[in-house]
Design an enzyme around this catalytic site. Structure first.
Site, PDB file in Angstrom:
ATOM      1  N   ASP A 124       0.890  -1.041  -0.175  1.00 31.78           N
ATOM      2  CA  ASP A 124       0.037   0.012   0.018  1.00 31.78           C
ATOM      3  C   ASP A 124       0.806   1.139   0.159  1.00 31.78           C
ATOM      4  O   ASP A 124       1.789   1.252  -0.484  1.00 31.78           O
ATOM      5  CB  ASP A 124      -0.975  -0.001   1.265  1.00 31.78           C
ATOM      6  CG  ASP A 124      -2.204   0.407   1.027  1.00 31.78           C
ATOM      7  OD1 ASP A 124      -2.128   2.043   0.935  1.00 31.78           O
ATOM      8  OD2 ASP A 124      -3.281   0.215   1.002  1.00 31.78           O
ATOM      9  N   SER A 158     -11.811  -0.709  -0.574  1.00 32.77           N
ATOM     10  CA  SER A 158     -10.435  -0.643  -0.017  1.00 32.77           C
ATOM     11  C   SER A 158     -10.392  -0.831   1.655  1.00 32.77           C
ATOM     12  O   SER A 158      -9.393  -1.273   2.298  1.00 32.77           O
ATOM     13  CB  SER A 158      -9.699   0.388  -0.056  1.00 32.77           C
ATOM     14  OG  SER A 158      -9.142   0.470  -1.498  1.00 32.77           O
ATOM     15  N   HIS A 183      -3.934   6.371   3.335  1.00 28.58           N
ATOM     16  CA  HIS A 183      -4.508   5.060   2.957  1.00 28.58           C
ATOM     17  C   HIS A 183      -4.082   3.838   3.470  1.00 28.58           C
ATOM     18  O   HIS A 183      -4.602   3.027   4.073  1.00 28.58           O
ATOM     19  CB  HIS A 183      -4.234   5.050   1.406  1.00 28.58           C
ATOM     20  CG  HIS A 183      -5.291   4.070   0.714  1.00 28.58           C
ATOM     21  ND1 HIS A 183      -4.878   2.636   0.197  1.00 28.58           N
ATOM     22  CD2 HIS A 183      -6.652   4.153   0.297  1.00 28.58           C
ATOM     23  CE1 HIS A 183      -5.969   2.296  -0.222  1.00 28.58           C
ATOM     24  NE2 HIS A 183      -6.856   2.914  -0.179  1.00 28.58           N
TER      25      HIS A 183
HETATM   26  C1  LIG Z   1      -5.528  -3.858   1.603  1.00 32.70           C
HETATM   27  O1  LIG Z   1      -6.340  -4.258   0.297  1.00 32.70           O
HETATM   28  C2  LIG Z   1      -7.228  -3.191  -0.176  1.00 32.70           C
HETATM   29  C3  LIG Z   1      -7.788  -3.359  -1.215  1.00 32.70           C
HETATM   30  O2  LIG Z   1      -7.189  -4.283  -2.132  1.00 32.70           O
HETATM   31  C4  LIG Z   1      -6.650  -1.951  -0.096  1.00 32.70           C
HETATM   32  O3  LIG Z   1      -7.389  -0.853  -0.639  1.00 32.70           O
HETATM   33  C5  LIG Z   1      -6.007  -1.543   1.058  1.00 32.70           C
HETATM   34  O4  LIG Z   1      -5.142  -0.291   0.917  1.00 32.70           O
HETATM   35  C6  LIG Z   1      -4.922  -2.437   1.557  1.00 32.70           C
HETATM   36  N1  LIG Z   1      -4.515  -2.341   2.640  1.00 32.70           N
HETATM   37  C7  LIG Z   1      -3.003  -2.259   2.971  1.00 32.70           C
HETATM   38  C8  LIG Z   1      -2.642  -1.676   4.441  1.00 32.70           C
HETATM   39  O5  LIG Z   1      -2.387  -2.842   2.378  1.00 32.70           O
END
Ligand SMILES: *[C@@H]1O[C@H](CO)[C@@H](O)[C@H](O)[C@H]1NC(C)=O
Ligand SMILES: *[C@@H]1O[C@H](CO)[C@@H](O)[C@H](O)[C@H]1NC(C)=O
Ligand SMILES: *[C@@H]1O[C@H](CO)[C@@H](O)[C@H](O)[C@H]1NC(C)=O
Ligand SMILES: *[C@@H]1O[C@H](CO)[C@@H](O)[C@H](O)[C@H]1NC(C)=O
Ligand SMILES: *[C@@H]1O[C@H](CO)[C@@H](O)[C@H](O)[C@H]1NC(C)=O
Length: 804
Positions: free
Chosen positions: A146, A585, A223
């Site tokens: 992410d 997400s 995010h």
């Molecule tokens: C986990 O996966 C979702 C969607 O696939 C994404 O939007 C989200 O940011 C991810 N979270 C992390 C912390 O990687």
């Protein structure tokens, strides 16, 4: 000295590149590490080095040093490399190169909680069963691809006095902790067990800015921190925003460990960086991979299942890593899913029972509904109301004033102490205007609050940023009826002079407290934005024999960690420690966290077994006991189908004890690929390195999943499933079937006893009785004598009832 030389070399190689240089991913014929049987870690290290050296030699002998930059060698899941070079060079390099399997131009990828643990029944269900909240998910490592993480957030800080939190040094996880700006070594504190970042393609594209995006695993966006805290944030962390306490947040698996692989940025990311991150995560030994990205559209080519990332994720599955991915936010349009492959858990998003809404009380006794996480106007009294244009200089263009983006045109003496009516114009949609700029204006002009009304030209419409927490009283009237009612009341209570200027303001209003949640709505329901099935084989929109989505989890209005010095968004979101966000997400990390709980209880389960456990135990009814509904266009609700929520809404307490599981392994996925219409032995071999078995499976529906999907039933079809008893004791099962319209379903055997750890076959015979020309839905339920209930959705499209 050495490092300085390397830096200079890189700079020179970038200068030499012509401006149309691009990034390409080149996959080689040779096996990656995951396909070799390597006995020791020295062996692995040696092979890894050799593969990278082979890549270097291969490129160097063809292109000559200095004319290109190799960005990555992929060694673990894929054998290949990413290179920054121009088209001519790549064509030249590949001429007569028999060791190359395929070449892919890099593509840009889009980025697609207080209450949810209670809502899902985890606090008194799954957590106690696993030894309590601090250890729930313990020793399981969730890899997060992410935007990085904010390690200083309370959701990730560890109390050193708590020994539970110290990570077992003998764990198979061996990821590194890369330090850098905003990311000291202490950031890897036992909760965060690894942190790396991947930016070479983003740098080559000229989009990475180290001041704004940080050359470290630090989250410059928000995010990544949000979703990480949903999956595995600490338990009972107070959510405070704008000095108001919204309650307490917790991750699904507060005891699980987090390994951060930053490969996304506020501007999105590049597939070659993401592929490198996944390669590293699996090599490091993560148990679960939460993937924040998918393709921006359906991949071109013969099959959606064969793009580079999809292939890499198949190898991740082979290595025992469960991959969860969002279905996308393209709903409620049919076939809008962007997560295709049967080896991936694709997560749909639901509402929860919590809702934030607000009300505007007018002086004439009307109450208008709206939204906005804002405090009330003070004192419970009514304030005069004024349209922005009526309290501004008259020589300024009205369009500029009405969106309240700038305090300058306002006449302070007129605006002070009033509630100002602003309008949500097209500029908000294009992000040229923001709600936080409105807040800023209200602050500066000393107004009592604001009302944001809809522009009749835009119509009712999803408001961007409507769930940010606001530090001043405000309400968003996000529908035309409320907006029109307000304007009517305002206009008939405002006295104007000959020139049209307002001279007496008689309209009065007060704004209520928008920060109080209400908990009485019917939930969960499938969120309108959540992408829908059926799954697609390819960009020609041929539907596949695969059920997508896989499962549903809460994703609407999720409170979770935010990061402070972020570069995205606006001052008010920026200064917050928590943010309320919605999207698939937000749903996906719930599933990653719950998968960690299952993994903790069943260390040796395959990814397919974990997926099966979540699917067969999912709920199809909501908390009121009625069938789950799906939000459609214009807020219309209709009963949800498996194309909306997959197997249903996740039920964590049941998922840790499913009774039976449907197993599938790498070999079965290859058999699946060999049955995909349009894929031949050669294309499968090119993609996965092994060809099709002599006796090929005829249908994709033969893959042993906890669902039966037939996209083109002609006459009849036999579908065989194999179940394995993981219930811990022998159990007798009885089969109950609910037939889809137009299909007769017979199951053999109808009653069976299965010993602990044994497997048995079930044959499902589908016989078309009527040409439906649409998908119809049914289910097969296996009811165990010891209370296990194993539910398998059946989804069929009858093209013809005659035939074989
Ligand atoms: C986990 O996966 C979702 C969607 O696939 C994404 O939007 C989200 O940011 C991810 N979270 C992390 C912390 O990687
Ligand atoms: C990088 O970002 C900073 C801060 O926003 C900005 O001042 C600088 O001009 C940017 N650099 C480039 C090369 O765009
Ligand atoms: C936050 O609230 C506390 C107590 O309610 C108050 O003392 C403090 O001044 C407030 N801080 C801000 C920045 O408003
Ligand atoms: C509008 O009028 C005000 C005062 O009447 C003046 O200060 C301002 O400069 C004017 N603005 C424009 C854009 O003409
Ligand atoms: C079944 O398998 C589990 C996990 O491998 C094992 O712990 C258990 O002892 C087995 N039970 C029997 C009765 O074989």
């Amino acid at each position: 000295m050495i490092s300085i030389l390397i830096i200079i070399h890189l700079i020179i190689s970038f200068i030499n590149l012509s401006t149309d240089a691009k990034v390409f991913m080149v996959l080689m014929e040779d096996d990656p590490l995951v396909m070799m049987s390597l006995s020791s870690s020295e062996d692995t290290a040696m092979h890894k080095e050799r593969i990278a050296r082979d890549h270097d030699n291969f490129i160097k002998t063809r292109l000559g040093e200095g004319s290109y930059t190799k960005l990555y060698s992929y060694t673990h899941l894929l054998n290949g490399f990413a290179i920054h070079a121009d088209d001519d060079q790549v064509i030249h390099m590949l001429r007569g190169a028999d060791k190359v399997r395929s070449v892919h131009e890099d593509t840009k990828m889009e980025k697609q909680t207080t209450h949810t643990p209670d809502f899902l029944g985890i606090t008194d269900g799954a957590w106690p069963a696993l030894g309590g909240s601090t250890v729930a998910g313990d020793e399981v490592v969730i890899g997060l691809i992410d935007t990085g993480i904010n390690p200083f957030h309370p959701s990730f800080i560890t109390q050193t006095s708590n020994n539970n939190i110290l990570f077992d040094k003998n764990s198979k996880f061996k990821g590194k902790c890369i330090t850098g700006e905003q990311f000291p070594l202490s950031a890897c504190n036992g909760k965060i067990v690894g942190a790396q970042y991947f930016a070479r393609a983003a740098i080559a594209a000229g989009e990475f800015n180290s001041t704004r995006h940080f050359s470290s695993p630090f989250d410059s966006d928000g995010h990544g921190s949000h979703t990480a805290s949903t999956a595995a944030g600490n338990n009972h962390i107070q959510v405070v925003a704008n000095n108001f306490s919204y309650g307490y947040a917790s991750g699904m698996a507060p005891g699980a460990r987090i390994a951060v692989y930053k490969a996304l940025y506020p501007f999105g990311g590049y597939m070659s960086d993401v592929v490198a991150a996944v390669d590293q995560a699996v090599e490091d030994g993560v148990d679960i991979l939460n993937l924040s990205i998918g393709p921006a559209s359906i991949p071109s080519g013969p099959s959606a299942f064969l793009n580079v990332l999809e292939m890499e994720l198949l190898f991740a599955t082979k290595a025992g890593v469960l991959v969860v991915q969002a279905v996308g936010n393209g709903g409620p349009t049919p076939s809008s899913i962007l997560s295709f492959s049967p080896w991936i858990v694709s997560v749909a998003s639901s509402t929860t029972d919590r809702k934030y809404s607000n009300s505007l009380f007018l002086g004439n006794g009307q109450h208008l509904p709206g939204t906005g996480l804002a405090p009330p106007t003070v004192g419970g009294v009514y304030f005069p109301v004024a349209a922005a244009a009526d309290v501004s200089e008259r020589n300024v263009t009205v369009g500029v004033i009405e969106s309240c983006q700038n305090a300058d045109p306002f006449v302070r003496e007129l605006a002070r102490g009033k509630i100002i009516i602003c309008t949500y114009t097209f500029d908000f949609d294009s992000e040229a205007a923001s709600i936080s700029a409105v807040v800023d204006t209200i602050h500066k002009i000393g107004a009592a609050g604001f009302i944001l009304t809809m522009d009749p030209d835009l119509g009712s419409h999803q408001i961007k940023g409507s769930t940010i927490t606001l530090p001043v009283p405000g309400i968003i009237l996000n529908n035309m009826e409320s907006s029109s009612a307000l304007w009517e009341y305002y206009n008939s209570n405002t006295i104007r002079g000959r020139s049209g200027a307002a001279i007496v303001f008689r309209a009065r209003a007060r704004i209520l407290d928008g920060r109080q949640a209400s908990y009485n709505v019917q939930a969960p329901a499938v969120a309108s934005y959540s992408s829908r099935g059926p799954d697609l084989n390819n960009a020609l929109l041929e539907t596949a024999d695969v059920l997508k989505p896989t499962i549903m989890a809460p994703g609407s209005s999720i409170w979770a960690a935010w990061t402070k010095p972020n570069s995205r968004g606006d001052d008010y979101t920026k200064s917050q420690t928590f943010a309320l966000l919605s999207g698939t997400s937000m749903a996906t990390p719930h599933i990653a966290g719950i998968a960690a709980l299952i993994k903790q209880k069943h260390r040796h389960w395959s990814p397919a077994a974990v997926a099966s456990a979540m699917m067969t135990t999912a709920d199809q009814t909501d908390h009121s006991g009625s069938p789950i509904l799906a939000q459609g266009k214009n807020g219309l609700l209709s009963p949800a189908t498996p194309f909306d929520f997959g197997a249903g809404s996740i039920n964590p307490s049941k998922a840790i004890d499913p009774g039976l599981v449907f197993e599938a392994y790498f070999k079965n996925y290859v058999e699946f690929l060999c049955a995909v219409p349009g894929l031949d032995d050669k294309s499968v071999r090119r993609a996965v390195g092994v060809g099709c078995p002599d006796k090929r499976k005829e249908w994709c529906s033969d893959l042993n999943t906890a669902s039966v999907t037939v996209s083109n039933l002609v006459g009849s079809r036999k579908v065989v499933r194999r179940v394995t008893n993981v219930g811990g004791f022998d159990e007798k099962y009885r089969v109950v079937v609910r037939e889809p319209v137009g299909v007769r379903v017979s199951v053999e055997p109808q009653v069976f006893t299965i010993s602990v750890n044994e497997s048995t076959h079930i044959t499902v015979m589908l016989q078309a009785t009527q040409r439906t020309n649409r998908y119809t839905f049914g289910e097969m339920v296996l009811e165990g004598s010891n209370n296990h209930v194993v539910r398998v959705p059946i989804t069929v499209f009858v093209s013809s009832y005659l035939g074989s």
